[in-house]
Design a protein around this motif. Structure first.
Motif, PDB file in Angstrom:
ATOM      1  N   PHE A  68       0.190  12.771 -11.157  1.00 50.40           N
ATOM      2  CA  PHE A  68      -0.111  11.671 -10.247  1.00 50.40           C
ATOM      3  C   PHE A  68      -1.624  11.417 -10.265  1.00 50.40           C
ATOM      4  CE2 PHE A  68       3.906  13.409  -8.853  1.00 50.40           C
ATOM      5  CZ  PHE A  68       4.663  12.255  -8.693  1.00 50.40           C
ATOM      6  N   ASP A  69      -2.246  11.887 -11.292  1.00 51.27           N
ATOM      7  CA  ASP A  69      -3.706  11.894 -11.390  1.00 51.27           C
ATOM      8  C   ASP A  69      -4.122  11.350 -12.758  1.00 51.27           C
ATOM      9  OD1 ASP A  69      -6.301  12.629 -10.519  1.00 51.27           O
ATOM     10  OD2 ASP A  69      -6.165  14.580 -11.506  1.00 51.27           O
ATOM     11  N   GLY A  70      -3.290  10.481 -13.328  1.00 46.99           N
ATOM     12  CA  GLY A  70      -3.643   9.851 -14.593  1.00 46.99           C
ATOM     13  C   GLY A  70      -3.371  10.750 -15.790  1.00 46.99           C
ATOM     14  N   PRO A  71      -3.731  10.263 -16.977  1.00 45.87           N
ATOM     15  CA  PRO A  71      -3.470  10.999 -18.223  1.00 45.87           C
ATOM     16  C   PRO A  71      -4.188  12.342 -18.266  1.00 45.87           C
ATOM     17  CG  PRO A  71      -4.148   8.718 -18.649  1.00 45.87           C
ATOM     18  CD  PRO A  71      -4.416   8.983 -17.209  1.00 45.87           C
ATOM     19  N   LYS A  72      -3.601  13.284 -18.957  1.00 44.33           N
ATOM     20  CA  LYS A  72      -4.188  14.623 -19.113  1.00 44.33           C
ATOM     21  C   LYS A  72      -4.084  15.010 -20.587  1.00 44.33           C
ATOM     22  CE  LYS A  72      -4.508  15.547 -14.606  1.00 44.33           C
ATOM     23  NZ  LYS A  72      -5.804  15.786 -13.982  1.00 44.33           N
ATOM     24  N   PRO A  73      -4.904  14.401 -21.423  1.00 46.17           N
ATOM     25  CA  PRO A  73      -4.761  14.628 -22.869  1.00 46.17           C
ATOM     26  C   PRO A  73      -4.871  16.095 -23.277  1.00 46.17           C
ATOM     27  CG  PRO A  73      -6.745  13.333 -22.340  1.00 46.17           C
ATOM     28  CD  PRO A  73      -5.955  13.430 -21.096  1.00 46.17           C
ATOM     29  N   HIS A  74      -5.682  16.880 -22.563  1.00 43.16           N
ATOM     30  CA  HIS A  74      -5.818  18.285 -22.961  1.00 43.16           C
ATOM     31  C   HIS A  74      -4.515  19.039 -22.758  1.00 43.16           C
ATOM     32  CE1 HIS A  74      -6.399  18.676 -18.640  1.00 43.16           C
ATOM     33  NE2 HIS A  74      -6.329  19.987 -18.739  1.00 43.16           N
ATOM     34  N   LEU A  75      -3.694  18.610 -21.800  1.00 41.75           N
ATOM     35  CA  LEU A  75      -2.401  19.271 -21.612  1.00 41.75           C
ATOM     36  C   LEU A  75      -1.424  18.830 -22.697  1.00 41.75           C
ATOM     37  CD1 LEU A  75      -2.031  19.099 -17.717  1.00 41.75           C
ATOM     38  CD2 LEU A  75      -2.744  21.049 -19.116  1.00 41.75           C
ATOM     39  N   GLU A  76      -1.478  17.559 -23.066  1.00 44.92           N
ATOM     40  CA  GLU A  76      -0.618  17.086 -24.158  1.00 44.92           C
ATOM     41  C   GLU A  76      -0.942  17.803 -25.463  1.00 44.92           C
ATOM     42  OE1 GLU A  76       1.012  12.725 -23.919  1.00 44.92           O
ATOM     43  OE2 GLU A  76      -1.099  12.730 -23.373  1.00 44.92           O
ATOM     44  N   SER A  77      -2.231  18.046 -25.683  1.00 45.57           N
ATOM     45  CA  SER A  77      -2.616  18.694 -26.941  1.00 45.57           C
ATOM     46  C   SER A  77      -2.112  20.136 -27.003  1.00 45.57           C
ATOM     47  CB  SER A  77      -4.138  18.643 -27.119  1.00 45.57           C
ATOM     48  OG  SER A  77      -4.746  19.560 -26.227  1.00 45.57           O
ATOM     49  N   MET A  78      -1.724  20.686 -25.839  1.00 42.49           N
ATOM     50  CA  MET A  78      -1.131  22.027 -25.813  1.00 42.49           C
ATOM     51  C   MET A  78       0.378  21.982 -26.057  1.00 42.49           C
ATOM     52  SD  MET A  78      -3.164  23.285 -22.389  1.00 42.49           S
ATOM     53  CE  MET A  78      -1.979  24.582 -22.004  1.00 42.49           C
ATOM     54  N   GLY A  79       0.919  20.793 -26.213  1.00 41.50           N
ATOM     55  CA  GLY A  79       2.352  20.679 -26.470  1.00 41.50           C
ATOM     56  C   GLY A  79       3.169  20.404 -25.220  1.00 41.50           C
ATOM     57  N   THR A  80       2.494  20.295 -24.080  1.00 45.31           N
ATOM     58  CA  THR A  80       3.181  19.975 -22.825  1.00 45.31           C
ATOM     59  C   THR A  80       3.647  18.527 -22.857  1.00 45.31           C
ATOM     60  OG1 THR A  80       1.502  21.343 -21.798  1.00 45.31           O
ATOM     61  CG2 THR A  80       2.895  20.054 -20.321  1.00 45.31           C
ATOM     62  N   GLU A  81       4.862  18.285 -22.348  1.00 45.71           N
ATOM     63  CA  GLU A  81       5.300  16.899 -22.158  1.00 45.71           C
ATOM     64  C   GLU A  81       4.553  16.343 -20.955  1.00 45.71           C
ATOM     65  OE1 GLU A  81       7.558  14.942 -23.710  1.00 45.71           O
ATOM     66  OE2 GLU A  81       8.759  16.351 -24.915  1.00 45.71           O
ATOM     67  N   LEU A  82       3.936  15.203 -21.112  1.00 43.34           N
ATOM     68  CA  LEU A  82       3.193  14.652 -19.992  1.00 43.34           C
ATOM     69  C   LEU A  82       3.856  13.387 -19.460  1.00 43.34           C
ATOM     70  CD1 LEU A  82       0.479  15.686 -18.699  1.00 43.34           C
ATOM     71  CD2 LEU A  82      -0.422  13.505 -19.485  1.00 43.34           C
ATOM     72  N   LEU A  83       4.237  13.416 -18.191  1.00 40.51           N
ATOM     73  CA  LEU A  83       4.807  12.236 -17.539  1.00 40.51           C
ATOM     74  C   LEU A  83       3.772  11.716 -16.556  1.00 40.51           C
ATOM     75  CD1 LEU A  83       8.317  13.684 -16.544  1.00 40.51           C
ATOM     76  CD2 LEU A  83       7.469  13.085 -18.787  1.00 40.51           C
ATOM     77  N   VAL A  84       3.229  10.554 -16.862  1.00 36.33           N
ATOM     78  CA  VAL A  84       2.183  10.015 -15.990  1.00 36.33           C
ATOM     79  C   VAL A  84       2.807   9.022 -15.015  1.00 36.33           C
ATOM     80  CG1 VAL A  84      -0.033   8.827 -15.903  1.00 36.33           C
ATOM     81  CG2 VAL A  84       0.492  10.334 -17.827  1.00 36.33           C
ATOM     82  N   ALA A  85       2.718   9.315 -13.741  1.00 38.74           N
ATOM     83  CA  ALA A  85       3.256   8.401 -12.726  1.00 38.74           C
ATOM     84  C   ALA A  85       2.486   7.088 -12.787  1.00 38.74           C
ATOM     85  CB  ALA A  85       3.127   9.023 -11.332  1.00 38.74           C
ATOM     86  N   PRO A  86       3.180   5.967 -12.632  1.00 37.62           N
ATOM     87  CA  PRO A  86       2.498   4.670 -12.661  1.00 37.62           C
ATOM     88  C   PRO A  86       1.461   4.556 -11.550  1.00 37.62           C
ATOM     89  CG  PRO A  86       4.905   4.395 -12.692  1.00 37.62           C
ATOM     90  CD  PRO A  86       4.636   5.840 -12.425  1.00 37.62           C
ATOM     91  N   PHE A  87       0.400   3.826 -11.832  1.00 35.32           N
ATOM     92  CA  PHE A  87      -0.647   3.513 -10.851  1.00 35.32           C
ATOM     93  C   PHE A  87      -0.595   2.023 -10.564  1.00 35.32           C
ATOM     94  CE2 PHE A  87      -3.957   6.696  -9.974  1.00 35.32           C
ATOM     95  CZ  PHE A  87      -3.515   7.751 -10.741  1.00 35.32           C
ATOM     96  N   PRO A  88       0.128   1.604  -9.532  1.00 38.05           N
ATOM     97  CA  PRO A  88       0.077   0.180  -9.193  1.00 38.05           C
ATOM     98  C   PRO A  88      -1.359  -0.226  -8.871  1.00 38.05           C
ATOM     99  CG  PRO A  88       1.857   1.277  -8.042  1.00 38.05           C
ATOM    100  CD  PRO A  88       1.020   2.355  -8.654  1.00 38.05           C
ATOM    101  N   GLU A  89      -1.627  -1.529  -8.999  1.00 38.75           N
ATOM    102  CA  GLU A  89      -3.006  -1.986  -8.778  1.00 38.75           C
ATOM    103  C   GLU A  89      -3.304  -2.179  -7.297  1.00 38.75           C
ATOM    104  OE1 GLU A  89      -3.925  -5.294 -11.270  1.00 38.75           O
ATOM    105  OE2 GLU A  89      -3.604  -4.118 -13.091  1.00 38.75           O
ATOM    106  N   VAL A  90      -3.369  -1.067  -6.603  1.00 36.02           N
ATOM    107  CA  VAL A  90      -3.718  -1.106  -5.176  1.00 36.02           C
ATOM    108  C   VAL A  90      -4.786  -0.043  -4.941  1.00 36.02           C
ATOM    109  CG1 VAL A  90      -1.409  -1.867  -4.471  1.00 36.02           C
ATOM    110  CG2 VAL A  90      -1.913   0.579  -4.555  1.00 36.02           C
ATOM    111  N   ASP A  91      -5.407  -0.097  -3.772  1.00 34.94           N
ATOM    112  CA  ASP A  91      -6.411   0.911  -3.423  1.00 34.94           C
ATOM    113  C   ASP A  91      -5.849   2.327  -3.588  1.00 34.94           C
ATOM    114  OD1 ASP A  91      -8.434  -0.748  -2.814  1.00 34.94           O
ATOM    115  OD2 ASP A  91      -8.319  -0.514  -0.631  1.00 34.94           O
TER     116      ASP A  91
END
Lengths: 312, 312
Positions: free
Chosen positions: B249-272
């Motif tokens: 819930f904190d945006g992309p985490k490329p370093h975790l993906e590079s470890m082979g973890t599946e990364l599911l990034v929750a959508p960030f609607p365009e609100v505050d």
């Protein structure tokens, strides 16, 4: 042998816990001072140790405690208006930048700041007005064991120095460490076989549940989640049942057993409840080490982990 | 259909969130009052909602927040000396006895007490000086969904009533709920396939990570643990890697993906950022519901759970 260094460091705890007297310097620094609240800033294992201090302070001193959310400062740039506050930063490496930033900010605002760390000259000791060096010796395994229990002791002595009417802690000796090893060895098979795992505790034992869950995850790569025994009843209990196991630092839980959950009850040595965490965490450490070995994993060489983690 | 009631209650949120204006009565009760600290007392999902309030209060009002450890009072019988304090008890059923005891004790000591609950005439409303009724309608699924988001809103309005310079929250409408459903449907297969699961967030998003982990556990019986994104780097990251998945819930985490973890990034609607939790938690609720259905489980009928949990 897998986890050789972790085993050595677990066994060093009776010695490491008795090496120095934290009480006297803490009493010199803090004795006679009154605080309206205590802020504890820490990450990972140190944050679990902070939970122990939270209960000691609230129960024996009646002063409210807050566990810092460093991102309020480091991400949102907000300074909080604390009343006359004791701010304690805990980090075995003394390098955690967000913990140091919280402490620096509170010191600037005139609050009393204390660093608890195992590393002389580290950033945290340079930031805080007062420092306690754990002097637990170099920790070479990635899993914190002796620095964790030494931190518990330093925090316990801090609470005494602040005036809590509690006796000096009873600490495990070599026989206790061996008894904990035997108890854990008997139960490690269940831990490896069951999923998910839950570690439950309340009050003083809550920190031990959290720390054991963290150790089982980082050393044995087992999915274990800690809950306060009360919170567990609010939802997560749905996951208990056949196949799962509960590690209880809060005594027997017959209602969970009747659901088919495997119940592992951590031993309760005959010491005051305030000293139980020193004994029970050793059981948790052995449980994680035995489980790691049973799974062919080397907890001295956890995947992708560095000893010092820096977050901001 | 499995989880029919849960689905209906997820879809009722746009309506439930707009049904009443919590702001006005809260401003009447609390407006113009100053507090030295805020105590939040809650269990389970309500405790996750409290985490959202914690960041809002500390960041926008600069007042320290503590999340109560009720056992200090209920187990150890200790009253804590709070400075001029706002004590908020949160419980959808209003029945949580330990939360009510904490509130009763603080009221007796002269502090301001507020109950946030979905149940008129409940123990909590009888205990607190002020009450906000969520009026989210009867919740019949065991999993809290609309009462959770309504609690978020009530807390948000409480922080505004206390003087925080933030706009009224942006709330999801039916299209947003449907967009969250679609995003979650695409990712639910990964969630069911991977183990362990981690939900990560920081700041305002930390509450959503905790709540999503709880929902995945109680609805889909999946072992999911939430961490602050920063804390995750201190140990638990060892568990990431092939086979595991991180719900961020904190945006992309490329370093975790590079470890082979599946990364599911929750959508960030365009609100505050302060309104993100209202949107992101709907994604988390759908994720839990879809995963439960994929596993043939009925989240309306969680094993061994009662709707009202009583702990002391």
């Amino acid at each position: 042998m897998l986890g050789e260094r972790m085993e050595r460091e677990i066994r060093e705890q009776p010695d490491a816990l008795r090496r120095v007297d934290y009480f006297e310097p803490l009493q010199k620094a803090l004795g006679g001072r009154d605080f309206d609240m205590v802020l504890l800033a820490a990450r990972g294992s140190s944050d679990n140790a902070a939970l122990f201090a939270r209960y000691l302070i609230e129960v024996h001193l009646g002063i409210p405690v807050t566990l810092a959310a460093p991102s309020v400062l480091t991400r949102y740039g907000r300074k909080i208006k604390y009343e006359n506050c004791l701010a304690v930063g805990i980090s075995q490496s003394g390098a955690a930048p967000d913990v140091a930033e919280v402490l620096a900010s509170l010191r600037e605002e005139g609050h009393t700041t204390l660093a608890i760390t195992n590393t002389a000259g580290s950033r945290l000791t340079q930031t805080a007005e007062f420092s306690v060096l754990l002097e637990a010796g170099l920790e070479t395994s990635i899993a914190a064991t002796k620095t964790y229990s030494a931190t518990l002791r330093a925090l316990y002595e801090m609470v005494r120095a602040l005036g809590a009417p509690i006796a000096p802690p009873v600490l495990p000796d070599e026989e206790d460490v061996e008894a904990a090893r035997e108890a854990a060895a008997k139960l490690s098979g269940t831990v490896v076989r069951c999923s998910p795992l839950f570690a439950l505790g309340r009050g003083y034992g809550y920190s031990t549940a959290q720390e054991t869950a963290l150790k089982l995850m980082e050393c044995a790569l087992l999915p274990c989640k800690a809950f306060s025994s009360a919170d567990f009843e609010h939802g997560p209990k749905a996951l208990a049942g056949p196949g799962s196991a509960v590690i209880s630092f809060d005594g027997p839980k017959p209602h969970l057993e009747s659901m088919g959950t495997e119940l592992l009850v951590a031993p309760f040595p005959e010491v005051d409840e305030t000293s139980q965490p020193f004994f029970q965490v050793v059981f948790g450490q052995w449980l994680a080490l035995h489980a790691a070995r049973a799974r062919g994993l080397d907890p001295d060489d956890a995947r992708f982990l560095r000893k010092v983690t820096e977050t901001l």
